[in-house]
Write a protein that holds these residues in place. Structure first.
Motif, PDB file in Angstrom:
ATOM      1  N   VAL A  70       0.844  -1.197   0.000  1.00  0.00           N
ATOM      2  CA  VAL A  70       0.000   0.000   0.000  1.00  0.00           C
ATOM      3  C   VAL A  70       0.876   1.243   0.000  1.00  0.00           C
ATOM      4  O   VAL A  70       2.059   1.187   0.341  1.00  0.00           O
ATOM      5  N   SER A  71       0.274   2.371  -0.367  1.00  0.00           N
ATOM      6  CA  SER A  71       1.011   3.636  -0.343  1.00  0.00           C
ATOM      7  C   SER A  71       1.195   4.088   1.100  1.00  0.00           C
ATOM      8  O   SER A  71       0.522   3.607   2.013  1.00  0.00           O
ATOM      9  N   GLU A  93      -2.076   5.461   2.521  1.00  0.00           N
ATOM     10  CA  GLU A  93      -2.995   4.388   2.910  1.00  0.00           C
ATOM     11  C   GLU A  93      -2.512   3.683   4.173  1.00  0.00           C
ATOM     12  O   GLU A  93      -3.320   3.316   5.020  1.00  0.00           O
ATOM     13  N   TYR A 127     -11.456   9.002  -5.435  1.00  0.00           N
ATOM     14  CA  TYR A 127     -10.549   9.706  -6.332  1.00  0.00           C
ATOM     15  C   TYR A 127      -9.492   8.753  -6.884  1.00  0.00           C
ATOM     16  O   TYR A 127      -9.206   8.756  -8.080  1.00  0.00           O
ATOM     17  N   GLN A 128      -8.903   7.947  -6.029  1.00  0.00           N
ATOM     18  CA  GLN A 128      -7.884   6.988  -6.473  1.00  0.00           C
ATOM     19  C   GLN A 128      -8.475   5.973  -7.450  1.00  0.00           C
ATOM     20  O   GLN A 128      -7.837   5.610  -8.435  1.00  0.00           O
ATOM     21  N   GLN A 129      -9.681   5.513  -7.163  1.00  0.00           N
ATOM     22  CA  GLN A 129     -10.325   4.545  -8.049  1.00  0.00           C
ATOM     23  C   GLN A 129     -10.625   5.177  -9.400  1.00  0.00           C
ATOM     24  O   GLN A 129     -10.406   4.561 -10.441  1.00  0.00           O
ATOM     25  N   ARG A 130     -11.117   6.397  -9.387  1.00  0.00           N
ATOM     26  CA  ARG A 130     -11.433   7.099 -10.639  1.00  0.00           C
ATOM     27  C   ARG A 130     -10.166   7.367 -11.431  1.00  0.00           C
ATOM     28  O   ARG A 130     -10.154   7.267 -12.646  1.00  0.00           O
ATOM     29  N   LYS A 131      -9.090   7.710 -10.747  1.00  0.00           N
ATOM     30  CA  LYS A 131      -7.802   7.977 -11.390  1.00  0.00           C
ATOM     31  C   LYS A 131      -7.306   6.714 -12.093  1.00  0.00           C
ATOM     32  O   LYS A 131      -6.769   6.793 -13.194  1.00  0.00           O
ATOM     33  N   LYS A 132      -7.491   5.542 -11.476  1.00  0.00           N
ATOM     34  CA  LYS A 132      -7.053   4.277 -12.084  1.00  0.00           C
ATOM     35  C   LYS A 132      -7.859   3.974 -13.352  1.00  0.00           C
ATOM     36  O   LYS A 132      -7.340   3.416 -14.306  1.00  0.00           O
ATOM     37  N   ARG A 154     -10.980  10.256  -0.897  1.00  0.00           N
ATOM     38  CA  ARG A 154      -9.671   9.857  -1.422  1.00  0.00           C
ATOM     39  C   ARG A 154      -9.755   8.507  -2.124  1.00  0.00           C
ATOM     40  O   ARG A 154      -9.178   8.310  -3.185  1.00  0.00           O
ATOM     41  N   GLY A 155     -10.455   7.575  -1.528  1.00  0.00           N
ATOM     42  CA  GLY A 155     -10.613   6.265  -2.154  1.00  0.00           C
ATOM     43  C   GLY A 155     -11.314   6.349  -3.503  1.00  0.00           C
ATOM     44  O   GLY A 155     -10.897   5.721  -4.473  1.00  0.00           O
TER      45      GLY A 155
END
Length: 153
Positions: A96-97, A100, A145-150, A142-143
């Protein structure tokens, strides 16, 4: 952070609030150091930290005579609340980052007021509720956003 403490900032509570803030800083430092160890094995540093904690806390164990119930409770909590979660956390931190690695463990203390409310009907203060809501909403945002970014990469 301020919202969690604003209702309890009295002269008699300052030491406890100060220790609470120091505890949070120590936890953040622990997670960052674990993340820096991610290429090696963070399990060893966690074990050393727990041994140091044991050595420091052991003399206080004898300030009152522990019963078998309290000793068995300590053993059960040590294995199931700390031992197994530490093993899982230090194993997964490699995947994980850093953000996270810091945010995921803080879900549990944020949900503590919910469990207390469900079991004892003691409701959290308004400021604590707002502060916890801000953190939970930030985690969800944030979750997402990260999912959309992927998806768009």
């Amino acid at each position: 952070m301020v919202l969690f403490f604003i209702g309890d900032l009295e002269s008699g509570n300052l030491f406890g609030n100060f220790i609470g803030v120091l505890s949070g800083i120590a936890m953040a430092a622990f997670i960052i150091l674990l993340k820096l160890q991610a290429e090696d094995s963070p399990i060893e540093i966690t074990l050393v930290g727990n041994i140091i904690t044991f050595v420091i806390g052991f003399p206080f164990f004898f300030l009152s005579v522990p019963s078998m119930n309290s000793v068995s409770g300590l053993l059960i909590l040590g294995v199931f609340q700390l031992g197994i979660p530490y093993i899982l956390y230090t194993t997964s931190i490699k995947h994980v980052s850093a953000v996270e690695a810091v945010l995921i463990p803080f879900i549990e203390p944020l949900l503590n007021p919910v469990w207390v409310f469900l079991v004892t009907s003691e409701s959290p203060g308004g400021y604590g509720f707002v502060g916890g809501s801000i953190v939970v909403i930030a985690l969800i945002t944030r979750g997402l956003y990260q999912q959309r970014k992927k998806i768009f990469i």
